[in-house]
Write an enzyme that holds these catalytic residues in place. Structure first.
Site, mmCIF file in Angstrom:
data_model
loop_
_atom_site.group_PDB
_atom_site.id
_atom_site.type_symbol
_atom_site.label_atom_id
_atom_site.label_comp_id
_atom_site.label_asym_id
_atom_site.label_seq_id
_atom_site.Cartn_x
_atom_site.Cartn_y
_atom_site.Cartn_z
ATOM 1 N N ALA A 106 38.879 -10.198 -35.114
ATOM 2 C CA ALA A 106 37.520 -10.775 -35.118
ATOM 3 C C ALA A 106 37.529 -12.261 -34.765
ATOM 4 C CB ALA A 106 36.883 -10.560 -36.493
ATOM 5 N N ARG A 117 44.670 -13.339 -37.297
ATOM 6 C CA ARG A 117 45.731 -14.235 -37.793
ATOM 7 C C ARG A 117 45.263 -15.679 -37.841
ATOM 8 N NH1 ARG A 117 49.883 -12.398 -33.300
ATOM 9 N NH2 ARG A 117 47.889 -12.662 -32.232
ATOM 10 N N ASP A 136 48.466 -10.181 -40.170
ATOM 11 C CA ASP A 136 48.970 -9.703 -38.886
ATOM 12 C C ASP A 136 48.988 -8.177 -38.963
ATOM 13 O OD1 ASP A 136 50.663 -8.815 -36.824
ATOM 14 O OD2 ASP A 136 51.881 -10.623 -36.901
ATOM 15 N N VAL A 137 48.278 -7.500 -38.057
ATOM 16 C CA VAL A 137 48.196 -6.036 -38.157
ATOM 17 C C VAL A 137 49.561 -5.359 -37.996
ATOM 18 C CG1 VAL A 137 45.763 -5.808 -37.423
ATOM 19 C CG2 VAL A 137 47.585 -5.682 -35.715
ATOM 20 N N TYR A 149 51.863 -1.578 -21.695
ATOM 21 C CA TYR A 149 50.482 -1.749 -22.197
ATOM 22 C C TYR A 149 49.723 -0.429 -22.024
ATOM 23 C CZ TYR A 149 45.673 -3.277 -22.829
ATOM 24 O OH TYR A 149 44.374 -3.378 -23.275
ATOM 25 N N LYS A 170 47.985 2.059 -24.891
ATOM 26 C CA LYS A 170 46.579 2.485 -24.908
ATOM 27 C C LYS A 170 46.456 4.010 -24.716
ATOM 28 C CE LYS A 170 44.522 -1.363 -25.922
ATOM 29 N NZ LYS A 170 43.749 -1.508 -27.175
ATOM 30 N N PRO A 222 37.164 0.134 -22.522
ATOM 31 C CA PRO A 222 36.596 -0.770 -21.514
ATOM 32 C C PRO A 222 37.511 -0.944 -20.303
ATOM 33 C CG PRO A 222 36.736 -1.833 -23.702
ATOM 34 C CD PRO A 222 37.607 -0.611 -23.718
ATOM 35 N N THR A 282 37.507 -12.102 -21.658
ATOM 36 C CA THR A 282 37.809 -12.611 -23.005
ATOM 37 C C THR A 282 39.082 -13.463 -22.883
ATOM 38 O OG1 THR A 282 39.240 -10.746 -23.506
ATOM 39 C CG2 THR A 282 36.900 -10.484 -24.066
ATOM 40 N N GLU A 283 39.767 -13.652 -23.998
ATOM 41 C CA GLU A 283 41.059 -14.361 -23.929
ATOM 42 C C GLU A 283 42.202 -13.410 -23.562
ATOM 43 O OE1 GLU A 283 41.537 -16.621 -27.591
ATOM 44 O OE2 GLU A 283 39.532 -17.424 -27.389
#
Ligand code: NDP
Ligand code: 8X3
Length: 255
Positions: free
Chosen positions: A10, A34, A58-59, A151, A155, A181, A186-187
């Site tokens: 978030a 974090r 941290d997940v 990556y 996903k 998406p 975003t970042e």
């Protein structure tokens, strides 16, 4: 009565926008990430009618995930909506040149992190026979593109976990949705390119990329369907995107 949403990641991008949007639509927010200072910023921006509980962990740290979620005050325990959003790409290299550290981060955060948080949140949903889990997947979970290897694998795992969650939670009255998406500004690319902002910018040039609010509004739509409606899987592209690797730059559209 207000509901409770726990949003991972978030502090930025899709998660930040989702926390804001849900706060404006009847949800109190458990905001995770974090970077504590970013959660403080979110707390200032959040709708004034909403309560927010910042939760820094941290997940990918299994112990920290369970300690944080199991330690929630009673008032925050009945989580109605879990948005499993925390994640990133680390690097964009052919498999033969890839960094094992990058691979481990993507598997640990995007896959294992999502599982840890889900495992910690699901029991109270099952007990209450109510709740909704939103898994943020990607077009990278539907297609594989050159240099995306690990990556994309992470996903694809989210895609499989989403389907598995739906099947297993089906008798328990818990809803499950994947949002996949395409390109969202975003970042994300800054992280993928290890802080190279100039390279990151090029990913979103020459067309209108999705914005984080587009995804947040879709999540709001998904969680506000009637009790008998479960959207299982939604893929969202910018209008200029045709597949993981096709983007029409300088598109002229009458829409
Ligand atoms: P951002 O980089 O803007 O946001 C990523 C968020 O994930 C940050 O809040 C970050 O928080 C959090 N995060 C990353 N690693 C960890 C960790 N180890 N523990 C806790 N939180 C973590 O990117 P997006 O908003 O774009 O990405 C959100 C999700 O959307 C990701 O799962 C991404 O894969 C997915 N996605 C993004 C697309 C895009 O084009 N942007 C397209 C498709 C999917 P912090 O650093 O403070 O911990
Ligand atoms: C993020 C979208 O196409 O960069 O998941 O993989 S992409």
């Amino acid at each position: 009565m207000r509901k409770i949403a726990l949003v991972t990641g978030a502090t930025s991008g899709i998660g930040y926008a989702t926390a804001l949007t849900l706060s404006q639509n009847g949800y109190d927010i458990i905001a995770c990430g974090r970077r504590a200072e970013r959660l403080d910023q979110l707390a200032k921006a959040i709708d004034e009618s909403a309560d927010i509980l910042p939760l820094v962990f941290d997940v990918s740290d299994r112990e920290a995930v369970f300690k944080s979620i199991e330690g929630l005050p009673d008032r925050w325990r009945p989580i109605d909506v879990l948005v499993n959003n925390a994640g990133n790409a680390h690097g964009l290299s052919p498999i033969q040149d890839g960094s094992v550290d990058d691979w481990e981060q993507m598997i640990d955060i995007n896959v294992k992190g999502l599982l840890y948080v889900s495992k910690a949140v699901i029991p109270q949903m099952v007990n209450r026979r109510s709740g909704h889990i939103i898994n943020i997947g990607s077009i990278a979970g539907k297609e594989v593109y050159p240099n995306g290897n690990v990556y994309c694998a992470s996903k694809h795992a989210v895609d499989a976990i989403n389907k598995g969650m739906k099947q297993d939670l089906n008798p328990c009255g818990v809803k499950v949705t994947a949002i996949n998406p395409g390109l969202v500004e975003t970042e994300f690319s800054e992280v993928r390119f290890k802080g190279d902002k100039d390279r990151a910018k090029t990913v979103y040039q020459g067309y209108q990329a999705l914005q984080a609010t587009d995804i947040a509004e879709t999540i709001l739509f998904v969680v506000t369907r009637p009790a008998h409606v479960n959207l299982l899987d939604i893929t969202i592209f910018p209008t200029a995107q045709g597949s993981a690797t096709m983007v029409e730059k300088n598109l002229k559209s009458g829409n």
